[in-house]
Motif scaffolding. Structure first.
Motif: not given
Ligand SMILES: [Zn+2]
Length: 460
Positions: A31-46
């Motif tokens: 789960h942790y690696r999957s979360l880090v692998q999502i580029d969630s810079t502002a505007g991508n949180e969804s």
């Protein structure tokens, strides 16, 4: 005797025994690696919200999403307790700060495992917290652990950048009933790893608030070859010199008093004498000078701080400008009377040519969270349980966090963090181009979080 011993051991370790931690490492890591692998810079949180929604719903935990901007949604999930006590809120943010890819030695969104670390943007801010809260929710559901209070999971957007107020402000203002709680647990604490063991577990229980100002000096404009007594730069320079070297009054609150006392108790004699001598008027001036030079973080914890950060003046080498401006970053103590503080500063500057223009901040100032309630005691117990031989101590952050908005609404809020060495925290920490976490610290942090949550929310 033997039986008694066995029984008391059983009682002591009941919380720890309910979860077989080594068995869960693979799931935590995934789960942790999957979360880090999502580029969630502002505007991508969804994108993170979609991941969390999938995982939580697969476990049978219903979720709700709340979005002012569809790309920047917030997610709330709730596990029901008996209602005997008011809810506990687990808060973590889904966004990360930007990256300069060319500066990174590894892929910032690769979650690469190397040398015992996991590398990437957000590994320590705040995907660690997010993963710990997610795992806690999954395990609470799976083990069917009875709860005395609801446990609410909030994954918020826009903690790092939020000019449109899509994150915590939106949730507090428009959907407060969804997240209203007696206590909140989130990021902001620091757990110190020294020589392979945890020595201190610092819990963020209060923080300073930004109350910045601009100093504006006005004078007569003119030719650079003709000096004038009312030169705006000269007046501004003098004012900045005065406020920048101003030693504002020292003041302790419950948190900082407990912090320095506990720190003294575990420090070598010379250091301990300094922390213990702070309130002694004969010793404190020398101690304060020492801290200002060698421990500026501690110096700042003792007072409202006043730090010049920007100058703006002039359009040409031969033009005297009619106006000059400086920005002063002021961080006030939670109990500061800000209007009175500005008045003091005006008196100190003592120059009618210089005006103080406050920069409006929406950050509320709230009293420190308490150290004598069920939540703080649960954190102390969990700290001892997870990190044998460590000292748990409260701390005041000199920066600000989203806890300020929760505290202002009456939620007693506490920040914790994963074990890190001083070197890792200083040189490989949040917002750096080499952000990383020890893999072992990730697992310990999930366990620590679980111990806090079950300690304060589990059926007694
Ligand atoms: Zn953060």
């Amino acid at each position: 005797m033997k039986l008694l011993f066995a029984l008391s051991c059983l009682a002591l370790s009941l919380d720890a025994q309910t979860v077989d931690w080594p068995k869960h490492q693979a799931e935590i890591l995934q789960h942790y690696r999957s979360l880090v692998q999502i580029d969630s810079t502002a505007g991508n949180e969804s994108k993170v919200v979609e991941y969390l929604k999938r995982v939580l719903e697969a476990e049978g935990i219903p979720v709700n999403t709340f979005a002012l901007d569809p790309a920047r949604a917030n997610l709330v999930a709730r596990l029901k307790g008996s209602g005997a006590k008011r809810p506990l809120l687990l808060l973590a943010h889904t966004d990360v700060v930007k990256v300069q890819r060319e500066k990174w030695p590894v892929d910032p969104f690769g979650a690469l495992q190397k040398d015992g670390y996991i590398w990437g943007r957000g590994t320590t801010d705040d995907k660690d917290c997010l993963a710990a809260h997610l795992m806690t929710m999954l395990l609470l559901k799976r083990t069917g652990r009875p709860l005395d209070r609801d446990v609410i999971f909030l994954a918020e957007s826009g903690e790092e950048t939020d000019p449109e107020d899509v994150g915590i402000s939106f949730m507090v203002e428009k959907h407060f009933a969804e997240i209203d709680a007696e206590f909140a647990l989130t990021e902001g604490g620091s757990t110190r790893l020294e020589g392979g063991r945890v020595t201190t577990v610092q819990v963020a229980t209060t923080e300073k608030a930004p109350r910045r100002v601009r100093l504006i000096a006005n004078g007569t404009s003119g030719h650079g070859s003709v000096p004038r007594l009312d030169n705006a730069l000269t007046h501004l320079g003098a004012a900045v010199q005065k406020v920048g070297s101003w030693q504002t009054p020292m003041r302790l609150n419950d948190t900082t008093r407990a912090y320095f006392e506990k720190l003294a108790a575990i420090s070598p004699p010379e250091k301990a004498a300094r922390y213990n001598g702070l309130m002694n008027p004969e010793k404190s001036p020398a101690i304060e000078r020492y801290l200002a030079e060698f421990e500026p973080g501690h110096y700042s914890m003792l007072r409202t701080s006043v730090v010049p950060t920007m100058f703006k003046a002039g359009i040409g080498a031969n033009v005297i400008p009619s106006e000059a401006e400086a920005t002063i970053d002021i961080r006030v103590l939670p109990d500061e009377d800000v209007a009175k503080f500005y008045a003091e500063m005006k008196k100190l500057i003592d120059d009618p040519k210089v005006t103080i223009a406050p920069i409006v901040s929406s950050r509320p100032v709230a009293p420190p969270s308490k150290l004598d309630n069920d939540m703080y005691r649960a954190i102390e117990r969990a700290g001892r349980l997870s990190f044998a031989g460590s000292t748990v101590l409260p701390g005041m952050l000199t920066g600000y966090t989203d806890m300020a908005l929760l505290r202002a609404r009456g939620i007693q809020s506490y920040g914790i963090g994963p074990p890190a060495t001083l070197n890792d925290q200083t040189n490989f920490g949040p917002h750096s181009d080499v952000e990383r976490i020890l893999e072992s610290s990730l697992y310990q942090f999930v366990e620590f979080t679980w111990n806090v949550v079950t300690g304060v929310a589990g059926k007694q």
